[in-house]
Design a protein around this motif. Structure first.
Motif, mmCIF file in Angstrom:
data_model
loop_
_atom_site.group_PDB
_atom_site.id
_atom_site.type_symbol
_atom_site.label_atom_id
_atom_site.label_comp_id
_atom_site.label_asym_id
_atom_site.label_seq_id
_atom_site.Cartn_x
_atom_site.Cartn_y
_atom_site.Cartn_z
ATOM 1 N N ARG A 1 47.183 36.868 35.068
ATOM 2 C CA ARG A 1 45.786 36.435 35.111
ATOM 3 C C ARG A 1 45.020 36.878 33.872
ATOM 4 N NH1 ARG A 1 42.366 37.312 40.515
ATOM 5 N NH2 ARG A 1 43.184 35.242 40.963
ATOM 6 N N HIS A 2 44.239 35.960 33.370
ATOM 7 C CA HIS A 2 43.338 36.219 32.247
ATOM 8 C C HIS A 2 41.903 36.131 32.760
ATOM 9 C CE1 HIS A 2 41.212 35.712 28.458
ATOM 10 N NE2 HIS A 2 40.856 34.491 28.761
ATOM 11 N N GLN B 1 43.796 40.996 30.622
ATOM 12 C CA GLN B 1 44.883 40.217 31.201
ATOM 13 C C GLN B 1 45.724 41.167 32.045
ATOM 14 O OE1 GLN B 1 44.613 40.127 27.540
ATOM 15 N NE2 GLN B 1 43.032 38.599 27.939
ATOM 16 N N TYR C 1 50.362 32.156 29.658
ATOM 17 C CA TYR C 1 49.038 32.548 29.177
ATOM 18 C C TYR C 1 48.947 32.426 27.657
ATOM 19 C CZ TYR C 1 45.646 35.635 27.065
ATOM 20 O OH TYR C 1 44.684 36.140 26.236
ATOM 21 N N GLY D 1 52.483 36.761 38.926
ATOM 22 C CA GLY D 1 51.768 35.839 38.059
ATOM 23 C C GLY D 1 51.043 36.619 36.991
ATOM 24 N N TYR E 1 42.144 27.641 37.467
ATOM 25 C CA TYR E 1 41.136 27.831 36.418
ATOM 26 C C TYR E 1 39.765 27.851 37.078
ATOM 27 C CZ TYR E 1 39.843 27.431 31.443
ATOM 28 O OH TYR E 1 39.404 27.669 30.156
ATOM 29 N N ASP F 1 44.683 31.602 35.915
ATOM 30 C CA ASP F 1 45.965 32.097 36.425
ATOM 31 C C ASP F 1 47.127 31.300 35.852
ATOM 32 O OD1 ASP F 1 45.301 34.246 38.312
ATOM 33 O OD2 ASP F 1 44.153 32.686 39.320
ATOM 34 N N SER G 1 41.905 41.801 44.312
ATOM 35 C CA SER G 1 42.939 41.882 43.284
ATOM 36 C C SER G 1 42.566 42.960 42.269
ATOM 37 C CB SER G 1 43.053 40.517 42.598
ATOM 38 O OG SER G 1 43.929 40.563 41.500
ATOM 39 N N GLU H 1 48.989 41.520 35.254
ATOM 40 C CA GLU H 1 50.015 40.937 36.118
ATOM 41 C C GLU H 1 49.543 40.981 37.552
ATOM 42 O OE1 GLU H 1 53.773 42.741 35.215
ATOM 43 O OE2 GLU H 1 53.550 42.291 33.090
ATOM 44 N N THR H 2 49.651 39.850 38.233
ATOM 45 C CA THR H 2 49.152 39.756 39.609
ATOM 46 C C THR H 2 50.310 39.839 40.609
ATOM 47 O OG1 THR H 2 49.237 37.354 39.486
ATOM 48 C CG2 THR H 2 47.141 38.415 38.963
#
Lengths: 99, 99
Positions: free
Chosen positions: B5-6, B96, B68, B3, B41, B61, A42, B98-99
């Protein structure tokens, strides 16, 4: 679960262009096809939510530590680092952990 | 995929004990039950493969950026940061995307 995850973030040197960053993403994106040990891969660019964030991230999942080490030391990976990443890195933060 | 993601990594201050780190992991581990916006998590401790690595990582996620932000600002999350993380942090790296 049982796996091994590598996470690395970068801040780029001043003057780095979005074109250079895109090139890093494109070259890294070719690695899963070249390195079968990569499970999930990713790549992300900071969404701009929080100040002080890193600019670029890779989250890579492997079956185990040995598979990660194949990736870490793979000539195709090192070539991307040497040619595209190293010349523009200002800061790097990384960790590997068992998932 | 779609999604958000952090990813955050920490290095702890000198003198931080594994007990303190375990406490951070335990307290963060309670957050998914308290904050339904958390999708996945993942908490990890550095595997010790590479020198200079960060020591602790969270990969979280979410469905989207708004989810988030609920997590980021949630009182249960802030309480863990204030009571357990902030007192022992030496370095923090976050992004952070975007996935």
């Amino acid at each position: 679960m049982s796996g091994f995850r590598h996470v690395v973030m970068f801040k780029w040197a001043e003057g780095t262009t979005t074109g250079q960053q895109d090139e890093v993403a494109a070259k890294l994106g070719e690695l899963p096809a070249a390195i079968p040990e990569i499970g999930a891969y990713s790549i992300g660019v900071d969404a701009g939510v929080n100040p002080g964030s890193y600019e670029f991230v890779v989250v890579a999942d492997f079956a185990d530590r040995a598979a990660y080490l194949v990736y870490r030391d793979h000539p195709a990976h090192r070539a991307v680092i040497d040619a595209y990443i190293a010349p523009i890195v200002a800061e790097r933060a990384a960790i590997q952990y068992e998932t």
